[in-house]
Write a protein that holds these residues in place. Structure first.
Motif: not given
Ligand code: FAD
Ligand code: FES
Lengths: 409, 105
Positions: A379, A371-373, A321, B51, A323, A319, B57, B69, A375-376, A49, B64, B66-67, B55, A330, A328
């Protein structure tokens, strides 16, 4: 008793350590010595960015000078060039001497440099700090064709940003896939396709033979005799821990400063944290060195606790990441010790994850998605790794089944 | 408090416990959560980068991202863990006849 605590290296690990020490110890003097004339700042945006002008310099600082002042944490802009562990002293170029009772070394890491036989040292750019990011941003504004040497995370993030700035980007990578062997080839290929779809050229398996400067432009000769013409060259060919200062001391070094699970080095009252430390991880029962945002923060905090006398083991599951474009990626845990790989999903829109298992337990995972798919699930994977239970592989493979079912079990 | 500010999100059984759903209204995105002690609502987009938190948690009272944390307290919106540093907007929620409503001004 009032202690003098010195933090050598004013980056992420250093500033988090300083604040954690203060939380547990209101009396000691805490001083951060940093050679960059800037308060500690975030590096991840430098390749993303910040280059894209979506974040400005003032957005990057972890804490304002007021926060540090309020907590009585001193920051001094100075470069240390000699240490005397025996007498607990640090020496600066300007002859300043600093005495400490406890020392945290958080000097980070530095970019590896290309070895070139001609005198083009100043023509190749690298990205590690804000000053370099500013310079790159300024120069690329009037260049068109840019070559990135090295297809690792930072090189690819720069390639993604410059492509978004409408530059013609070529990435030259010596290996047979992007981002090194630690990333599953399938994921590396998905990332590579995204770069190509956005117009970046990716050259794999090629070595640089020679770089020649002609009329302000460059010609890069590769080992298959092909020639690349370019206006500007940035190299991202990996990094090494910043330990030169300690090479002729009795501080134990091995791919960084060797520390135990309490951030303690081989010398009493000397601690190390962040990129510079090769630390013992009790869960994985081995040493490792990480270059990641989350690790620099958590390891700094852990070192801070230990320095303040609150004995704390570092057990955080790794952990990180990256971008690039709208992807994204991870990584969690470790991905180089496994006897089985399990795949979850095959479409980048919903996310693709590879789990690394050993004896039916998860050791780590790597995933990529829009983006973000991922992450969960990544984690949850960190939590599952920590739990160290035998996992139901059916749930891991089937994207219709929620991973958190495995945690509840 | 005028009635029309309360927007219907859906039925209470549309969210599993310790989970969330995304709710889009006009040009905005929200997240509606079911925690052990009730329903809560926040903006649906992380304050760090653009974001969707849907998605992310949910863990106890926290969401949190997802991108990267970044972590927010769902009830207060407070940014708890970097890289998120700006708080998340929260919204009042009420349940009427097994339907969830949020109040957005
Ligand atoms: C361009 C870039 C992009 C990144 N992107 C990501 C990402 O997307 N995701 C992720 O997880 N991680 C990312 N990282 C990694 C992450 O930023 C680092 O792991 C983290 O900054 C390490 O923190 P540290 O405190 O150990 O070291 P640093 O933040 O590097 O701080 C070390 C400081 O010590 C100073 N110093 C060194 N020697 C001396 C000396 N002798 N005297 C005084 N001061 C000294 C240095 O100048 C520096 O300011 C990125 C890194 C870079 C460079
Ligand atoms: S986008 Fe949410 S933490 Fe970065």
């Amino acid at each position: 008793m009032k202690n003098n605590i010195i933090i050598l290296g004013g980056g992420q690990a250093g500033v988090y350590a300083a604040r954690e020490i203060r939380q547990n110890d209101s009396k000691s003097n805490i001083k951060i010595l940093g050679e960059e004339n800037l308060l500690p700042y975030e590096r991840p945006p430098l390749s993303k960015d910040f280059l894209l002008d979506k974040k400005k310099e003032e957005d990057l600082y972890f804490y304002s000078s007021d926060v540090l002042k309020n907590e009585n944490i001193e920051f001094e802009n100075i470069s240390i060039n000699k240490v005397d562990f025996e007498n607990k002293k640090l020496f600066a170029k300007n002859d300043n001497v600093y005495s400490y009772d406890s020392l945290l070394i958080s000097t980070g890491s530095e970019n590896k440099k290309l070895t070139l036989d001609n005198n083009l040292k100043n023509d190749i750019y690298y990205l590690r700090n804000l000053e370099e990011a500013k310079k790159i941003k300024e120069i690329v504004s009037n260049k068109n064709k840019i070559t990135i040497i090295g297809g690792g995370f930072i090189g690819l993030e720069i390639a993604s940003s410059l492509s978004q700035l409408q530059k013609k980007v070529i990435v030259i990578e010596i290996g047979n896939q992007l981002m090194g062997r630690i990333i599953p080839k399938q994921i590396a290929d998905l990332v590579q396709n995204t770069h190509i779809e956005h117009g970046n050229e990716i050259i794999l398996n090629k070595q640089i033979e020679k770089i020649t400067k002609i009329n302000g432009h460059y010609e890069i000769l590769l080992n298959d005799n092909s020639l690349i013409e370019t206006d500007f060259i940035i190299a991202g060919i990996g990094s090494t821990p910043t330990v030169k200062l300690f090479e002729n001391t009795n501080l134990r070094l091995d791919n960084g400063i060797v520390t135990n699970q309490f951030c303690e080095t081989s010398i009493k009252d000397v601690y190390a944290a962040g990129d510079v430390s090769n630390f013992y991880h009790p869960f994985y029962e081995r040493n490792m060195r990480l270059e990641s945002y989350q690790h620099a923060q958590n390891h700094g905090i852990c070192a801070g606790k230990n320095i303040a006398g609150v004995k704390t083991e570092y057990t955080s599951i790794p952990w990180m990441w990256s971008d690039q474009f709208n992807l994204n990626l991870q990584l969690t845990g470790i991905c180089d010790e496994y006897d089985e790989i399990i795949e979850r999903g095959n479409d980048i829109n919903n996310g693709v994850i590879y789990f690394f298992l050993k004896n039916n337990k998860i050791r780590g995972a790597c995933g990529v998605g829009i983006i973000g798919k991922v992450g969960r699930d990544i984690r949850i994977t960190s939590k599952l790794t920590e739990k160290d239970n035998i996992v139901d592989k059916q749930i891991l493979t089937d994207q219709n089944l929620k991973l958190n079912k495995l945690i509840q079990k | 408090m005028s009635e029309e500010n309360w927007i219907e999100v859906g039925s209470t059984d549309s969210i599993e416990e310790e989970d969330l759903i995304r709710f889009d209204h006009q040009d905005k995105t929200f997240c509606v959560y079911k925690l052990t002690d009730g329903f809560y609502a926040t903006d649906g987009i992380c304050t760090h980068e653009a974001v969707h938190l849907e998605d992310g948690l949910v863990m106890d009272d926290e969401i949190e991202c997802p991108m990267h944390q970044g972590i927010f307290n769902i009830k207060s919106g407070e940014a708890l863990s970097p890289p998120a540093c700006e708080d998340l907007q929260t919204y009042p929620v009420k349940v009427d006849n097994d339907k969830i409503f949020i109040k957005i001004d």
